[in-house]
Scaffold this motif. Structure first.
Motif, PDB file in Angstrom:
ATOM      1  N   LEU A 143       0.826  -1.205   0.000  1.00  0.00           N
ATOM      2  CA  LEU A 143       0.000   0.000   0.000  1.00  0.00           C
ATOM      3  C   LEU A 143       0.861   1.255   0.000  1.00  0.00           C
ATOM      4  O   LEU A 143       0.696   2.138  -0.839  1.00  0.00           O
ATOM      5  CB  LEU A 143      -0.911  -0.027   1.234  1.00  0.00           C
ATOM      6  N   THR A 144       1.812   1.343   0.915  1.00  0.00           N
ATOM      7  CA  THR A 144       2.641   2.540   1.015  1.00  0.00           C
ATOM      8  C   THR A 144       3.582   2.673  -0.180  1.00  0.00           C
ATOM      9  O   THR A 144       3.836   3.786  -0.640  1.00  0.00           O
ATOM     10  CB  THR A 144       3.432   2.566   2.337  1.00  0.00           C
ATOM     11  N   ASN A 145       4.082   1.564  -0.695  1.00  0.00           N
ATOM     12  CA  ASN A 145       4.946   1.630  -1.879  1.00  0.00           C
ATOM     13  C   ASN A 145       4.177   2.138  -3.095  1.00  0.00           C
ATOM     14  O   ASN A 145       4.701   2.912  -3.879  1.00  0.00           O
ATOM     15  CB  ASN A 145       5.563   0.262  -2.189  1.00  0.00           C
ATOM     16  N   ALA A 146       2.933   1.697  -3.237  1.00  0.00           N
ATOM     17  CA  ALA A 146       2.116   2.144  -4.372  1.00  0.00           C
ATOM     18  C   ALA A 146       1.892   3.651  -4.299  1.00  0.00           C
ATOM     19  O   ALA A 146       2.045   4.365  -5.288  1.00  0.00           O
ATOM     20  CB  ALA A 146       0.780   1.411  -4.395  1.00  0.00           C
ATOM     21  N   ALA A 147       1.557   4.154  -3.129  1.00  0.00           N
ATOM     22  CA  ALA A 147       1.319   5.587  -2.968  1.00  0.00           C
ATOM     23  C   ALA A 147       2.609   6.380  -3.161  1.00  0.00           C
ATOM     24  O   ALA A 147       2.616   7.418  -3.813  1.00  0.00           O
ATOM     25  CB  ALA A 147       0.723   5.878  -1.601  1.00  0.00           C
TER      26      ALA A 147
END
Length: 157
Positions: A143-147
């Motif tokens: 999730l954080t990598n995508a954002a």
């Protein structure tokens, strides 16, 4: 684009919340969001997200909920109003720029109910109020990598 099986909750669809929602939908995440402003909920629907009827629905339906609210007082009010809908094992990722002492209090209150709270804002970076949170933070890496990856690309334009 990868499809992610878990639905992510998003409460607060202003400038930052809407941008996070668009990025995550673009990376294959399913988003269930809520904002008091009905126009913002409609914008989320227009960006392939789903709108919840209220914040409590987001907490009930999503294992991970991102908060993007005006300040920690608003976060505290939302948590207080929806506390009975927060189930053990849920994760709250707070992107709100708020009062550090209030955010610690929120984290302690959530931890007492079995909910992990992670503060992540531009001022503080990523910090956790509960431990052992490193496993929780690692579980959020898709999730954080995508954002972050989309954010970096957008910033270089």
């Amino acid at each position: 684009m990868t499809s992610h099986s878990k639905q992510i909750g998003l409460i607060g669809l202003g400038l930052l919340g809407a941008a996070i929602g668009r990025r995550l939908v673009g990376e294959g995440f399913s988003i269930l969001g809520f904002d008091l402003d009905p126009e913002r909920r409609q914008e989320l629907i227009g960006n392939r997200g789903q709108a919840a009827a209220n914040a409590a629905e987001v907490f009930r339906e999503c294992e991970v909920v991102i908060l993007s609210l005006p300040d920690s007082r608003v976060v505290s009010n939302v948590i207080e109003t929806c506390e009975c809908d927060l189930q053990t094992g849920r994760i709250v990722l707070d992107t709100t720029t708020g009062d550090p002492d209030e955010m610690v209090e929120i984290g302690i209150r959530l931890k007492e109910g079995g909910v992990d709270y992670i503060e992540s804002n531009s001022r503080a970076g990523v910090s956790t109020v509960t431990s052992p949170a490193s496993t929780v933070v690692r579980s959020l890496s898709p999730l954080t990598n995508a954002a972050a990856s989309v954010s970096t690309a957008s910033a270089s334009r």
